[in-house]
Design an enzyme around this catalytic site. Structure first.
Site, mmCIF file in Angstrom:
data_model
loop_
_atom_site.group_PDB
_atom_site.id
_atom_site.type_symbol
_atom_site.label_atom_id
_atom_site.label_comp_id
_atom_site.label_asym_id
_atom_site.label_seq_id
_atom_site.Cartn_x
_atom_site.Cartn_y
_atom_site.Cartn_z
ATOM 1 N N ARG A 224 -0.845 14.979 12.966
ATOM 2 C CA ARG A 224 -0.056 14.472 11.828
ATOM 3 C C ARG A 224 0.464 15.676 11.036
ATOM 4 O O ARG A 224 -0.127 16.037 10.042
ATOM 5 C CB ARG A 224 -0.902 13.541 10.963
ATOM 6 C CG ARG A 224 -1.433 12.315 11.699
ATOM 7 C CD ARG A 224 -0.339 11.349 12.132
ATOM 8 N NE ARG A 224 0.521 10.935 11.033
ATOM 9 C CZ ARG A 224 0.221 9.923 10.208
ATOM 10 N NH1 ARG A 224 -0.938 9.302 10.349
ATOM 11 N NH2 ARG A 224 1.044 9.584 9.241
ATOM 12 N N CYS B 135 -4.683 9.002 9.801
ATOM 13 C CA CYS B 135 -5.066 8.167 10.950
ATOM 14 C C CYS B 135 -5.391 9.025 12.175
ATOM 15 O O CYS B 135 -4.982 10.175 12.284
ATOM 16 C CB CYS B 135 -3.896 7.243 11.291
ATOM 17 S SG CYS B 135 -3.640 6.059 9.979
ATOM 18 N N LYS C 49 0.854 -1.205 0.000
ATOM 19 C CA LYS C 49 0.000 0.000 0.000
ATOM 20 C C LYS C 49 0.882 1.245 0.000
ATOM 21 O O LYS C 49 0.682 2.173 -0.793
ATOM 22 C CB LYS C 49 -0.888 0.010 1.226
ATOM 23 C CG LYS C 49 -1.529 1.348 1.527
ATOM 24 C CD LYS C 49 -2.412 1.339 2.752
ATOM 25 C CE LYS C 49 -1.687 1.535 4.026
ATOM 26 N NZ LYS C 49 -1.411 2.933 4.392
ATOM 27 N N ASN C 50 1.872 1.276 0.881
ATOM 28 C CA ASN C 50 2.657 2.500 1.083
ATOM 29 C C ASN C 50 3.662 2.763 -0.026
ATOM 30 O O ASN C 50 4.350 3.783 0.005
ATOM 31 C CB ASN C 50 3.334 2.470 2.450
ATOM 32 C CG ASN C 50 2.312 2.601 3.558
ATOM 33 O OD1 ASN C 50 1.152 2.921 3.305
ATOM 34 N ND2 ASN C 50 2.725 2.309 4.772
ATOM 35 N N ARG D 112 -8.451 -0.546 4.762
ATOM 36 C CA ARG D 112 -7.572 0.448 4.130
ATOM 37 C C ARG D 112 -6.233 -0.177 3.760
ATOM 38 O O ARG D 112 -5.589 0.267 2.811
ATOM 39 C CB ARG D 112 -7.313 1.619 5.084
ATOM 40 C CG ARG D 112 -8.494 2.501 5.345
ATOM 41 C CD ARG D 112 -8.109 3.698 6.176
ATOM 42 N NE ARG D 112 -6.999 4.432 5.552
ATOM 43 C CZ ARG D 112 -6.396 5.480 6.120
ATOM 44 N NH1 ARG D 112 -6.793 5.908 7.315
ATOM 45 N NH2 ARG D 112 -5.408 6.103 5.515
ATOM 46 N N ASP E 153 4.924 0.481 12.193
ATOM 47 C CA ASP E 153 3.671 -0.123 11.706
ATOM 48 C C ASP E 153 3.503 -1.562 12.176
ATOM 49 O O ASP E 153 2.463 -2.166 11.915
ATOM 50 C CB ASP E 153 3.619 -0.088 10.178
ATOM 51 C CG ASP E 153 3.488 1.325 9.656
ATOM 52 O OD1 ASP E 153 3.655 1.545 8.451
ATOM 53 O OD2 ASP E 153 3.241 2.230 10.481
HETATM 54 C C1 EPZ Z 1 4.395 6.789 6.355
HETATM 55 O O1 EPZ Z 1 3.651 7.821 6.952
HETATM 56 C C2 EPZ Z 1 3.459 5.597 6.287
HETATM 57 N N1 EPZ Z 1 2.291 5.959 5.479
HETATM 58 C C3 EPZ Z 1 3.010 5.216 7.694
HETATM 59 O O2 EPZ Z 1 2.233 4.035 7.575
HETATM 60 C C4 EPZ Z 1 4.241 4.897 8.535
HETATM 61 O O3 EPZ Z 1 3.835 4.649 9.855
HETATM 62 C C5 EPZ Z 1 5.205 6.098 8.516
HETATM 63 O O4 EPZ Z 1 5.537 6.440 7.150
HETATM 64 C C6 EPZ Z 1 6.504 5.810 9.257
HETATM 65 O O5 EPZ Z 1 7.140 4.716 8.670
HETATM 66 C C7 EPZ Z 1 2.380 5.919 4.140
HETATM 67 O O6 EPZ Z 1 3.436 5.614 3.584
HETATM 68 C C8 EPZ Z 1 1.142 6.269 3.366
HETATM 69 P P1 EPZ Z 1 6.480 10.166 8.431
HETATM 70 P P2 EPZ Z 1 4.210 9.338 6.947
HETATM 71 O O7 EPZ Z 1 6.326 11.459 7.689
HETATM 72 O O8 EPZ Z 1 4.989 9.585 5.710
HETATM 73 C C9 EPZ Z 1 6.739 13.419 11.809
HETATM 74 C C10 EPZ Z 1 0.323 2.689 7.798
HETATM 75 O O9 EPZ Z 1 -0.128 2.145 8.794
HETATM 76 N N2 EPZ Z 1 6.508 14.410 10.764
HETATM 77 O O10 EPZ Z 1 7.692 9.320 8.156
HETATM 78 O O11 EPZ Z 1 3.109 10.259 7.266
HETATM 79 C C11 EPZ Z 1 5.506 12.563 12.059
HETATM 80 O O12 EPZ Z 1 4.615 13.234 12.949
HETATM 81 C C12 EPZ Z 1 0.829 4.115 7.890
HETATM 82 O O13 EPZ Z 1 0.438 2.156 6.671
HETATM 83 C C13 EPZ Z 1 6.661 15.761 11.070
HETATM 84 O O14 EPZ Z 1 6.987 16.132 12.191
HETATM 85 O O15 EPZ Z 1 5.197 9.262 8.189
HETATM 86 C C14 EPZ Z 1 6.086 11.321 12.680
HETATM 87 O O16 EPZ Z 1 6.306 11.550 14.057
HETATM 88 C C15 EPZ Z 1 0.561 4.697 9.266
HETATM 89 N N3 EPZ Z 1 6.443 16.693 10.102
HETATM 90 C C16 EPZ Z 1 7.433 11.191 11.973
HETATM 91 O O17 EPZ Z 1 7.701 12.468 11.375
HETATM 92 C C17 EPZ Z 1 6.102 16.309 8.822
HETATM 93 O O18 EPZ Z 1 5.943 17.209 7.962
HETATM 94 C C18 EPZ Z 1 7.442 10.161 10.864
HETATM 95 O O19 EPZ Z 1 6.355 10.466 9.981
HETATM 96 C C19 EPZ Z 1 5.961 14.943 8.537
HETATM 97 C C20 EPZ Z 1 6.174 14.006 9.517
#
Ligand code: EPZ
Length: 432
Positions: free
Chosen positions: A123, A118, A22-23, A404, A312
């Site tokens: 987020r 989520c 998915k991701n 999802r 995850d």
């Molecule tokens: C991706 O989310 C995945 N989703 C998530 O999977 C996964 O948990 C996550 O990466 C971490 O591996 C998809 O790929 C669609 P991040 P993403 O930006 O990109 C902070 C699932 O279950 N952050 O790497 O949104 C954020 O709050 C989903 O399939 C900021 O501070 O994750 C978090 O603490 C859930 N500012 C950390 O970074 C930003 O602008 C990592 O988030 C962006 C993120």
């Protein structure tokens, strides 16, 4: 609304097949917007999030042919005219925010709603916006929308350091940078397999990327990208979920086979922790055999960015630890408050307590079936895992969360011996 009813006690036997990631499918779909020809993606999972994103993309005028059962989707952004991603669609799925980088990169402007996603915690998308500004975009936040434009219609390019390293921000910035006038550098880039596979597709389209799979990614802007047919990679989180299921519910000493997965996509931290539980793993090209031990040993883990332990799989790991004779801890460092599954597992008799960013688990207690509520994608699958080894029936409600990210989960598990079925129910009916 649907629920999954699981009757515990059956061993997991035989084999499970991993669907496409998915991701990774979502960024690959975004990449298709960067060219004006037809892109066909294969091994695309038949999931709600893919359908939702297809609808988001169609708003731009991009034509899409989607055959979910064949796991194929074709996108032709030659007809892309609108640079919008509206709130009523973007709010359903955070990854829709990739439209910002794709439209800014391809069209030099974008009007994209801030995302939903989520339930747990805030987020933020500050790193995405910081990245676009670093590439030279003018950004205005107006009535819940990000309104972005490139000077003279094309981004100059630039340098950005991500802190923390973010999967989504890395992907979004790459989408904007590949067609920029100049070069860009992302420091502390995410190196998850999703990002690497996405970069490989862009390279097949003619993008000039150096340092793929490393923390320093260099992008040399090109004038155009060519359409390509490309195969999506398998879903590493579904594979990890199945491996944990086999350790939890497999017959000791008897292998459960997991097909079409790639163990190297899970990272070393997970594989080491998983085998320290006493569970044996035998790998051969795209087949993984998991053999549950007579007695599982507790192993504490800390989630981290790749190749650390995947956040995850944190909820699923907690259920595995509940089956061990002994105590363990799960420390979540990537997301605050990603513990919505704990109160539901406690209702099933799991002795797990949240202490700050940690869950402390006292394993070995019997798990009781009951009615439990899904709250987000990975939390809901952990409830199914618990139901597989619970005494009695477990009703996992609001299973749209699970739909999802897991394709036909009840079919796959019942095909491997689990007593599980999907049942329609009326949430507001009198429970008597
Ligand atoms: C991706 O989310 C995945 N989703 C998530 O999977 C996964 O948990 C996550 O990466 C971490 O591996 C998809 O790929 C669609 P991040 P993403 O930006 O990109 C902070 C699932 O279950 N952050 O790497 O949104 C954020 O709050 C989903 O399939 C900021 O501070 O994750 C978090 O603490 C859930 N500012 C950390 O970074 C930003 O602008 C990592 O988030 C962006 C993120």
């Amino acid at each position: 609304m649907d629920k999954l009813v699981v009757r515990g006690g059956n061993p997991l036997t035989g084999s499970l097949t991993v669907s496409g990631s998915k991701n990774t499918a979502l960024p690959l779909m975004s990449a298709a917007l960067l060219t004006d020809g037809r892109v066909t993606l294969s091994n695309v999972p038949d999931l709600k999030d893919v359908q939702t994103f297809a609808r988001v993309i169609e708003v731009t005028g991009t034509t899409i042919e989607h055959t979910p059962q064949q796991h194929l989707i074709s996108l032709n952004a030659g007809s892309l005219t609108r640079i919008e991603a509206p709130y009523e669609l973007v709010k359903r799925m955070r990854a829709s925010f990739y439209m910002l980088g794709a439209l800014l990169g391809r069209m030099g402007k974008a009007r994209v709603s801030l995302p939903g996603g989520c339930a747990w915690g805030p987020r933020p998308v500050d790193l995405h916006i910081q990245g676009m500004k670093a590439l030279g975009a003018e950004i205005d936040l107006h009535q819940g929308y990000v309104v972005a434009s490139a000077p003279a219609g094309r981004l100059p390019g630039g340098r950005v350091t991500l802190d923390p390293s973010s999967v989504g921000a890395t992907i979004n910035i790459i989408l904007a940078a590949t067609l920029a006038r100049g070069s860009s550098v992302i420091e502390n880039a995410a190196i998850e397999p999703d990002v690497v596979h996405f970069c490989e597709m862009l390279q097949a389209m003619g993008a000039r990327l150096n340092g793929v799979g490393t923390r320093t990614l260099e992008i040399e802007g090109v004038d155009r990208l060519d359409p390509v047919d490309f195969e999506n990679c398998p879903d590493r989180i579904e594979m990890g979920t199945f491996m944990i299921a086999a350790a939890i519910a497999g017959r000791p000493g008897q292998a459960v086979e997991i097909h079409h997965g790639r163990a190297d996509h899970l990272g070393s931290a997970f594989m080491e922790a998983f085998q320290r539980t006493g569970t044996r793993v035998e790998e051969s090209d795209s087949l993984i055999r998991v053999i549950a031990p007579e007695e599982l040993r507790p192993v504490s883990v800390t989630t981290d960015i790749y190749p650390g332990f995947p956040t995850d799989l944190q909820a699923q790991w907690t259920v595995l630890m509940a089956r061990c004779a002994g105590n363990s801890k799960v420390y979540e460092t990537v997301y605050p408050d990603r513990f919505k599954h704990i109160p539901e597992l406690q209702r099933m008799g799991v002795n797990a307590i949240i202490v700050g960013d940690e869950v402390v688990i006292e394993g070995g207690k019997a798990i009781q079936g009951t009615h439990v509520m899904s709250t987000d994608l990975r939390a809901s699958v952990s409830l199914v895992l618990a139901g597989m080894v619970a005494e009695g029936e477990t009703h996992v409600l609001r299973v749209y969360h699970l739909d999802r990210g897991y394709e036909r989960l009840e079919e796959k598990l019942s095909g491997a011996g689990i007593d599980i079925e999907r049942v329609r129910y009326d949430e507001w009916a009198d429970p008597s």
